[in-house]
Design an enzyme around this catalytic site. Structure first.
Site, PDB file in Angstrom:
ATOM      1  N   CYS A 144       4.320  -1.318 -12.647  1.00  0.00           N
ATOM      2  CA  CYS A 144       4.735  -0.205 -13.502  1.00  0.00           C
ATOM      3  C   CYS A 144       5.985  -0.616 -14.281  1.00  0.00           C
ATOM      4  O   CYS A 144       6.972   0.112 -14.329  1.00  0.00           O
ATOM      5  CB  CYS A 144       4.959   1.072 -12.698  1.00  0.00           C
ATOM      6  SG  CYS A 144       6.074   0.879 -11.287  1.00  0.00           S
ATOM      7  N   ALA A 163       0.776  -1.247   0.000  1.00  0.00           N
ATOM      8  CA  ALA A 163       0.000   0.000   0.000  1.00  0.00           C
ATOM      9  C   ALA A 163       0.804   1.293   0.000  1.00  0.00           C
ATOM     10  O   ALA A 163       0.340   2.307  -0.520  1.00  0.00           O
ATOM     11  CB  ALA A 163      -0.946   0.004   1.205  1.00  0.00           C
ATOM     12  N   ALA A 164       1.970   1.326   0.625  1.00  0.00           N
ATOM     13  CA  ALA A 164       2.711   2.589   0.759  1.00  0.00           C
ATOM     14  C   ALA A 164       3.167   3.098  -0.617  1.00  0.00           C
ATOM     15  O   ALA A 164       3.497   2.285  -1.487  1.00  0.00           O
ATOM     16  CB  ALA A 164       3.912   2.387   1.671  1.00  0.00           C
ATOM     17  N   SER A 195      -1.280   6.325  -2.269  1.00  0.00           N
ATOM     18  CA  SER A 195      -2.138   6.915  -3.307  1.00  0.00           C
ATOM     19  C   SER A 195      -3.307   6.010  -3.643  1.00  0.00           C
ATOM     20  O   SER A 195      -4.454   6.461  -3.745  1.00  0.00           O
ATOM     21  CB  SER A 195      -1.323   7.210  -4.570  1.00  0.00           C
ATOM     22  OG  SER A 195      -0.425   8.272  -4.361  1.00  0.00           O
ATOM     23  N   LYS A 196      -3.028   4.721  -3.816  1.00  0.00           N
ATOM     24  CA  LYS A 196      -4.091   3.787  -4.189  1.00  0.00           C
ATOM     25  C   LYS A 196      -4.992   3.470  -2.990  1.00  0.00           C
ATOM     26  O   LYS A 196      -6.196   3.304  -3.152  1.00  0.00           O
ATOM     27  CB  LYS A 196      -3.492   2.521  -4.793  1.00  0.00           C
ATOM     28  CG  LYS A 196      -2.725   2.788  -6.084  1.00  0.00           C
ATOM     29  CD  LYS A 196      -2.050   1.527  -6.608  1.00  0.00           C
ATOM     30  CE  LYS A 196      -1.202   1.841  -7.832  1.00  0.00           C
ATOM     31  NZ  LYS A 196      -0.004   2.653  -7.496  1.00  0.00           N
ATOM     32  N   ASP A 202      -0.675  -4.218  -6.129  1.00  0.00           N
ATOM     33  CA  ASP A 202       0.197  -3.348  -6.918  1.00  0.00           C
ATOM     34  C   ASP A 202       1.615  -3.579  -6.400  1.00  0.00           C
ATOM     35  O   ASP A 202       2.063  -2.914  -5.480  1.00  0.00           O
ATOM     36  CB  ASP A 202      -0.228  -1.888  -6.767  1.00  0.00           C
ATOM     37  CG  ASP A 202       0.594  -0.965  -7.644  1.00  0.00           C
ATOM     38  OD1 ASP A 202       0.498  -1.073  -8.875  1.00  0.00           O
ATOM     39  OD2 ASP A 202       1.339  -0.129  -7.090  1.00  0.00           O
TER      40      ASP A 202
END
Length: 302
Positions: free
Chosen positions: A230, A107-108, A111-112, A177
């Site tokens: 990404c 999570a860090a 933003s998401k 992510d």
């Protein structure tokens, strides 16, 4: 940019791709709907004389005519949050509902996480996890600045994350992510490729497989898991999906976010992947004037 030459077989108009990778990113923000409507945020920008442009695929993503969106009054009040455009894709694809239980596995800096909370109207539960203790302060700061109250922050290795502290049998949805080789961030961070090695790609791919498998295991039957990176590397994208499809009871499903994209690739470097990886989407910098990104949506079977 030599590192990116390995992807020439995958990319249409490779010269345009390289040229886009050399340009700086546009300045993009997300409207934080926990604190403001898009209309309120854009009115504040208008009052300050900051130009803005709608990004058609999302009501909450704006391109600003400033290199320092964090210095605007709208940002100071937590009405907008600087977030790379493609970074807003996974939460939109996951589409969590108010009241659901959602896991953000990596999570860090948040933003998401804060985008998930906004999509949920700050109702329900977002478990925001990161294994890097040093990054949790940024995660906590962003949740507090943006007015998020439905998030619980945890510090654990996502590959063996335990549900016991939350007295849950499973999450409704999970966002994965993952840490990656970050090739797609070269427009934001021109040194992103300086330390690139194939060994690192292989190493991080092993971690990614473990995290995505745990997310599928921790999500209820019929629930949704979104996987994103990404990077352009098939080793970290389609190969990870192929592995998890073989090991866990889940399937890939189609999605569309309104941005130009290309399907996942089914073979790479002598390897063939499950045909369904075509349902994943590749976002290239020269198609939407963004960073590079990869996203896949999975449904957990029973």
């Amino acid at each position: 940019m030599e590192t990116l030459e390995r992807y020439e077989p995958l990319v249409d108009d490779f010269e345009a791709f390289l040229e886009a990778c050399r340009r700086p990113l546009p300045s993009v923000v997300r409207v934080n709907t926990i604190k403001a409507t898009p209309e309120r945020a854009t009115a504040a920008l208008d009052e300050e004389g900051v130009g803005w442009t709608d990004r058609e695929w999302s009501d909450t993503v704006l391109e600003l005519d400033t290199d320092s969106p964090g210095s605007t009054w709208a940002s100071y009040h937590g009405w907008i949050h600087g977030q790379e455009e493609v970074s807003a894709i996974p939460a939109e694809v996951l589409a969590p509902e108010p009241g659901e239980r959602v896991w953000d596995a990596c999570a860090a800096p948040g933003s998401k996480t804060t985008q998930l909370a906004a999509l949920m109207d700050d109702e329900g539960l977002v478990v925001a996890n990161d294994n890097n203790l040093g990054r949790l302060s940024a995660l906590r700061f962003n949740t507090e600045r943006l007015g998020v109250t439905n998030a619980a922050v945890t510090n654990a290795d996502a590959r063996n994350f335990s549900l016991k502290p939350f007295d849950l049998d499973a999450f409704d949805k999970a966002l994965v992510d993952v840490p990656c080789s970050c090739e797609g961030t070269v427009r934001k961070n021109p040194t992103a490729l300086d330390d690139w090695t194939m060994d690192h790609v292989r190493s991080v791919a092993g971690v990614q497989k473990g995290i995505l498998r745990r997310a599928v295991q921790a999500t209820r039957e019929g629930g949704t898991v979104v996987y994103s990176t990404c990077t352009f590397a098939p080793e970290e994208n389609e190969a990870v999906l192929d592995h998890v499809l073989a090991e866990e009871d889940c399937r890939l499903v189609e999605f569309d976010v309104g941005l130009d994209s290309r399907p996942g690739v089914t073979e790479w470097d002598g390897q063939e992947f499950d045909e369904s990886v075509r349902k994943a989407r590749r976002f290239y910098p020269h198609h939407n004037d963004t960073g590079g990104f990869f996203c896949a949506k999975l449904e957990v079977a029973g």
